[in-house]
Design a protein around this motif. Structure first.
Motif, PDB file in Angstrom:
ATOM      1  N   THR A   1     -13.977 -15.808  13.483  1.00 42.91           N
ATOM      2  CA  THR A   1     -15.145 -15.023  13.909  1.00 42.91           C
ATOM      3  C   THR A   1     -15.764 -14.200  12.784  1.00 42.91           C
ATOM      4  OG1 THR A   1     -13.808 -13.101  14.548  1.00 42.91           O
ATOM      5  CG2 THR A   1     -14.146 -14.815  16.220  1.00 42.91           C
ATOM      6  N   GLY A   2     -15.016 -13.973  11.707  1.00 44.75           N
ATOM      7  CA  GLY A   2     -15.523 -13.143  10.625  1.00 44.75           C
ATOM      8  C   GLY A   2     -15.560 -11.674  10.973  1.00 44.75           C
ATOM      9  N   VAL A   3     -14.763 -11.259  11.968  1.00 44.16           N
ATOM     10  CA  VAL A   3     -14.717  -9.848  12.382  1.00 44.16           C
ATOM     11  C   VAL A   3     -13.527  -9.164  11.723  1.00 44.16           C
ATOM     12  CG1 VAL A   3     -14.420  -8.273  14.336  1.00 44.16           C
ATOM     13  CG2 VAL A   3     -15.880 -10.305  14.562  1.00 44.16           C
ATOM     14  N   LEU A   4     -13.785  -7.995  11.140  1.00 41.87           N
ATOM     15  CA  LEU A   4     -12.750  -7.214  10.471  1.00 41.87           C
ATOM     16  C   LEU A   4     -12.082  -6.272  11.472  1.00 41.87           C
ATOM     17  CD1 LEU A   4     -11.449  -6.305   7.718  1.00 41.87           C
ATOM     18  CD2 LEU A   4     -13.278  -4.595   7.592  1.00 41.87           C
ATOM     19  N   ASP A   5     -10.766  -6.424  11.664  1.00 39.11           N
ATOM     20  CA  ASP A   5     -10.020  -5.619  12.628  1.00 39.11           C
ATOM     21  C   ASP A   5      -9.528  -4.306  12.015  1.00 39.11           C
ATOM     22  OD1 ASP A   5      -6.953  -5.074  13.653  1.00 39.11           O
ATOM     23  OD2 ASP A   5      -8.273  -5.653  15.316  1.00 39.11           O
ATOM     24  N   ARG A   6      -9.141  -4.363  10.741  1.00 40.02           N
ATOM     25  CA  ARG A   6      -8.612  -3.226   9.963  1.00 40.02           C
ATOM     26  C   ARG A   6      -7.188  -2.819  10.351  1.00 40.02           C
ATOM     27  NH1 ARG A   6     -11.814  -0.733   6.429  1.00 40.02           N
ATOM     28  NH2 ARG A   6     -14.060  -1.165   6.533  1.00 40.02           N
ATOM     29  N   LYS A   7      -6.633  -3.392  11.413  1.00 41.13           N
ATOM     30  CA  LYS A   7      -5.288  -2.977  11.842  1.00 41.13           C
ATOM     31  C   LYS A   7      -4.268  -4.103  11.738  1.00 41.13           C
ATOM     32  CE  LYS A   7      -6.752   0.802  14.863  1.00 41.13           C
ATOM     33  NZ  LYS A   7      -6.726   1.368  16.241  1.00 41.13           N
ATOM     34  N   GLU A   8      -4.425  -5.143  12.563  1.00 40.22           N
ATOM     35  CA  GLU A   8      -3.433  -6.217  12.594  1.00 40.22           C
ATOM     36  C   GLU A   8      -3.916  -7.461  11.843  1.00 40.22           C
ATOM     37  OE1 GLU A   8      -0.536  -5.818  13.324  1.00 40.22           O
ATOM     38  OE2 GLU A   8      -0.355  -4.255  14.809  1.00 40.22           O
ATOM     39  N   PRO A   9      -2.968  -8.119  11.163  1.00 40.65           N
ATOM     40  CA  PRO A   9      -1.502  -7.961  11.182  1.00 40.65           C
ATOM     41  C   PRO A   9      -0.970  -6.945  10.160  1.00 40.65           C
ATOM     42  CG  PRO A   9      -2.062  -9.853   9.863  1.00 40.65           C
ATOM     43  CD  PRO A   9      -3.369  -9.302  10.368  1.00 40.65           C
ATOM     44  N   LEU A  10      -1.850  -6.203   9.522  1.00 40.55           N
ATOM     45  CA  LEU A  10      -1.437  -5.326   8.435  1.00 40.55           C
ATOM     46  C   LEU A  10      -0.474  -4.236   8.895  1.00 40.55           C
ATOM     47  CD1 LEU A  10      -2.003  -5.139   5.402  1.00 40.55           C
ATOM     48  CD2 LEU A  10      -3.834  -3.522   5.908  1.00 40.55           C
ATOM     49  N   GLU A  11      -0.768  -3.623  10.056  1.00 39.14           N
ATOM     50  CA  GLU A  11       0.092  -2.541  10.531  1.00 39.14           C
ATOM     51  C   GLU A  11       1.498  -3.048  10.847  1.00 39.14           C
ATOM     52  OE1 GLU A  11      -0.571   0.731  10.560  1.00 39.14           O
ATOM     53  OE2 GLU A  11      -2.404   0.121   9.513  1.00 39.14           O
ATOM     54  N   THR A  12       1.578  -4.236  11.461  1.00 33.12           N
ATOM     55  CA  THR A  12       2.902  -4.796  11.764  1.00 33.12           C
ATOM     56  C   THR A  12       3.648  -5.130  10.484  1.00 33.12           C
ATOM     57  OG1 THR A  12       2.194  -5.641  13.913  1.00 33.12           O
ATOM     58  CG2 THR A  12       4.109  -6.706  12.890  1.00 33.12           C
ATOM     59  N   LEU A  13       2.970  -5.700   9.505  1.00 34.52           N
ATOM     60  CA  LEU A  13       3.616  -5.992   8.220  1.00 34.52           C
ATOM     61  C   LEU A  13       4.152  -4.716   7.582  1.00 34.52           C
ATOM     62  CD1 LEU A  13       1.236  -8.669   6.624  1.00 34.52           C
ATOM     63  CD2 LEU A  13       3.638  -8.984   7.252  1.00 34.52           C
ATOM     64  N   LYS A  14       3.410  -3.640   7.691  1.00 36.62           N
ATOM     65  CA  LYS A  14       3.862  -2.369   7.107  1.00 36.62           C
ATOM     66  C   LYS A  14       5.129  -1.851   7.775  1.00 36.62           C
ATOM     67  CE  LYS A  14      -0.544  -0.587   5.349  1.00 36.62           C
ATOM     68  NZ  LYS A  14      -1.600   0.446   5.492  1.00 36.62           N
ATOM     69  N   SER A  15       5.376  -2.279   9.009  1.00 35.35           N
ATOM     70  CA  SER A  15       6.548  -1.776   9.735  1.00 35.35           C
ATOM     71  C   SER A  15       7.848  -2.400   9.244  1.00 35.35           C
ATOM     72  CB  SER A  15       6.384  -2.039  11.232  1.00 35.35           C
ATOM     73  OG  SER A  15       6.522  -3.433  11.530  1.00 35.35           O
ATOM     74  N   TYR A  16       7.760  -3.519   8.516  1.00 31.69           N
ATOM     75  CA  TYR A  16       9.018  -4.139   8.076  1.00 31.69           C
ATOM     76  C   TYR A  16       8.943  -4.877   6.752  1.00 31.69           C
ATOM     77  CZ  TYR A  16       7.623  -8.917   9.552  1.00 31.69           C
ATOM     78  OH  TYR A  16       7.015 -10.138   9.678  1.00 31.69           O
ATOM     79  N   ARG A  17       7.784  -4.836   6.066  1.00 32.84           N
ATOM     80  CA  ARG A  17       7.661  -5.601   4.831  1.00 32.84           C
ATOM     81  C   ARG A  17       7.219  -4.738   3.643  1.00 32.84           C
ATOM     82  NH1 ARG A  17      10.055  -9.559   3.211  1.00 32.84           N
ATOM     83  NH2 ARG A  17       8.287 -10.221   1.955  1.00 32.84           N
ATOM     84  N   LEU A  18       7.574  -3.456   3.657  1.00 34.36           N
ATOM     85  CA  LEU A  18       7.280  -2.610   2.506  1.00 34.36           C
ATOM     86  C   LEU A  18       8.303  -2.880   1.403  1.00 34.36           C
ATOM     87  CD1 LEU A  18       6.367   0.785   4.199  1.00 34.36           C
ATOM     88  CD2 LEU A  18       4.809  -0.952   3.266  1.00 34.36           C
ATOM     89  N   CYS A  19       7.920  -2.589   0.183  1.00 38.36           N
ATOM     90  CA  CYS A  19       8.800  -2.855  -0.953  1.00 38.36           C
ATOM     91  C   CYS A  19       9.938  -1.837  -1.022  1.00 38.36           C
ATOM     92  CB  CYS A  19       8.003  -2.819  -2.256  1.00 38.36           C
ATOM     93  SG  CYS A  19       7.397  -1.173  -2.694  1.00 38.36           S
ATOM     94  N   ASP A  20      10.915  -2.161  -1.852  1.00 40.99           N
ATOM     95  CA  ASP A  20      11.976  -1.211  -2.173  1.00 40.99           C
ATOM     96  C   ASP A  20      11.349  -0.008  -2.884  1.00 40.99           C
ATOM     97  OD1 ASP A  20      14.118  -0.231  -4.350  1.00 40.99           O
ATOM     98  OD2 ASP A  20      15.183  -1.092  -2.633  1.00 40.99           O
ATOM     99  N   PRO A  21      11.860   1.211  -2.611  1.00 43.58           N
ATOM    100  CA  PRO A  21      11.286   2.399  -3.263  1.00 43.58           C
ATOM    101  C   PRO A  21      11.197   2.284  -4.785  1.00 43.58           C
ATOM    102  CG  PRO A  21      12.801   3.065  -1.533  1.00 43.58           C
ATOM    103  CD  PRO A  21      12.906   1.569  -1.633  1.00 43.58           C
ATOM    104  N   SER A  22      12.107   1.539  -5.400  1.00 38.99           N
ATOM    105  CA  SER A  22      12.086   1.392  -6.860  1.00 38.99           C
ATOM    106  C   SER A  22      10.893   0.583  -7.352  1.00 38.99           C
ATOM    107  CB  SER A  22      13.379   0.728  -7.336  1.00 38.99           C
ATOM    108  OG  SER A  22      13.462  -0.610  -6.856  1.00 38.99           O
ATOM    109  N   GLU A  23      10.189  -0.100  -6.425  1.00 45.06           N
ATOM    110  CA  GLU A  23       9.054  -0.937  -6.821  1.00 45.06           C
ATOM    111  C   GLU A  23       7.711  -0.377  -6.361  1.00 45.06           C
ATOM    112  OE1 GLU A  23      10.881  -5.403  -7.011  1.00 45.06           O
ATOM    113  OE2 GLU A  23      10.425  -4.636  -5.010  1.00 45.06           O
ATOM    114  N   ARG A  24       7.716   0.871  -5.922  1.00 44.52           N
ATOM    115  CA  ARG A  24       6.467   1.457  -5.424  1.00 44.52           C
ATOM    116  C   ARG A  24       5.416   1.605  -6.513  1.00 44.52           C
ATOM    117  NH1 ARG A  24       9.103   5.799  -1.531  1.00 44.52           N
ATOM    118  NH2 ARG A  24       9.439   4.482   0.298  1.00 44.52           N
ATOM    119  N   HIS A  25       5.847   1.680  -7.752  1.00 39.60           N
ATOM    120  CA  HIS A  25       4.873   1.775  -8.842  1.00 39.60           C
ATOM    121  C   HIS A  25       4.088   0.466  -8.991  1.00 39.60           C
ATOM    122  CE1 HIS A  25       8.348  -0.184 -10.648  1.00 39.60           C
ATOM    123  NE2 HIS A  25       7.585  -0.585 -11.643  1.00 39.60           N
ATOM    124  N   ILE A  26       4.625  -0.632  -8.431  1.00 35.56           N
ATOM    125  CA  ILE A  26       3.936  -1.930  -8.480  1.00 35.56           C
ATOM    126  C   ILE A  26       3.084  -2.133  -7.227  1.00 35.56           C
ATOM    127  CG2 ILE A  26       4.230  -4.434  -8.640  1.00 35.56           C
ATOM    128  CD1 ILE A  26       7.033  -3.890  -9.820  1.00 35.56           C
TER     129      ILE A  26
END
Length: 341
Positions: free
Chosen positions: A285-310
């Protein structure tokens, strides 16, 4: 000579179903084993030095995608040439065309989500553009030399592109109902961007035209399936725009691949792909949701704290690869990783 060949012919033909075909099959099998040994058990170049290792199968190529115009719809192909600057199918090269503002700054689906609705293909030496309620546009792959070369900006870095003309500029502007945009094409004589200037973990030899930072992005089918088990509304692979989709491996296993072989192509894993709001654009549809799937990914796919600079606070999904040895890959090819001895 022909008489002797004729006299021997029947006996040879009779023997073919037995020892001759068996010997031929054995030779072919031996050749395949030797080819694998040369890459895996023998000496192979890797990141500028020689290493010894063994080959371990980790998956199968399920799909291949080329995205000729950055942020527009991808082209699914059965076979592709892997060049140092990304996938190529015929005259279509991955992200060698770019939509820009008139001042040269790049425009992507982050700013104009409806870009994902533009289908791109190639017919008789022409790039074709199609979009809902728009007449199909034909654009010469080889842009006339009289067209000006523009200075562009892609993620803060300078790069050139030859302007593709007023007709396509008006077509894109009309479809997006936007300010006036241009389309530019990267030519082989132009200077590419250094991946290292975007993310320092790349090598000085890794270069791209208009991709974010890397020639190849790989994602696994299992990773997508894992994400969809956590979502109320399922997403498609088109939300994530990989070049190579791999089956027959576990979820997020691609994160661990350092050196891989597909067909006769050798690639080196660099960094994971940090995801942004582009993943929330619905590819249908070309519609920007701004939330999903990004919010769900953030709940379990963040980097290790040692890699936050990347990666900062961006979730990781897929892995970038640089090309060590060019060649051809196709759907069904096994994916091997190098296991160091």
């Amino acid at each position: 000579m022909s008489g002797a060949r004729g006299a021997l012919g029947p006996s040879l033909r009779a023997a073919r179903p037995g020892w001759l075909w068996g010997a031929a099959a054995a030779l072919l099998a031996l050749g395949a084993l030797l080819g694998a040994w040369r890459w895996a058990g023998g000496w192979t170049r890797a990141a500028g030095r020689r290493r010894r290792g063994r080959l371990q199968r980790v998956g199968t190529v399920l799909s291949l995608f080329v995205y000729p115009v950055k942020s527009c719809r991808g082209v699914a192909v059965r076979r592709a040439r892997v060049t140092p600057m990304g996938l190529q199918s015929g005259e279509l090269r991955d992200r060698f065309w770019l939509v820009t503002k008139e001042d040269g700054h790049m425009v992507t689906a982050r700013q104009e989500p409806r870009l994902v609705l533009i289908s791109v293909n190639c017919e008789d030496g022409h790039l074709t553009l199609e979009a809902p309620e728009m007449k199909k546009l034909y654009l010469p792959i080889k842009v006339p030399r009289k067209n000006p070369v523009l200075n562009c900006r892609v993620f803060g870095l300078d790069i050139q592109g030859r302007d593709c003309g007023d007709e396509v500029a008006q077509w894109i502007t009309t479809f997006l109902n936007s300010e006036r945009y241009r389309l530019v094409h990267f030519e082989p004589s132009m200077v590419p961007r250094k991946s290292k200037d975007v993310i320092n973990l790349f090598r000085t030899t890794d270069e791209v035209a208009y991709p974010d930072c890397s020639p190849v992005l790989i994602l696994s089918e299992a990773s997508l399936e894992d994400l969809n088990t956590r979502l109320e509304k399922k997403v498609k692979i088109q939300n994530f725009r990989p070049n190579i989709l791999v089956a027959d491996c576990s979820a997020f296993e691609e994160d661990t691949w350092e050196e891989i072989l597909i067909g006769d192509v050798e690639m080196k894993g660099t960094v994971c792909c940090a995801r942004c709001i582009l993943t929330t654009v619905n590819p249908d549809t070309g519609v920007l949701d701004r939330k999903e799937p990004l919010e769900t990914l953030k709940s379990y796919r963040l980097c290790d704290p040692s890699e936050r600079h990347i990666y900062k606070s961006s979730p990781l999904f897929g892995r970038y690869f640089a090309v060590d040895k060019t060649g051809t890959i196709q759907i069904g090819d096994p994916v091997y990783k190098m296991v160091q001895l």
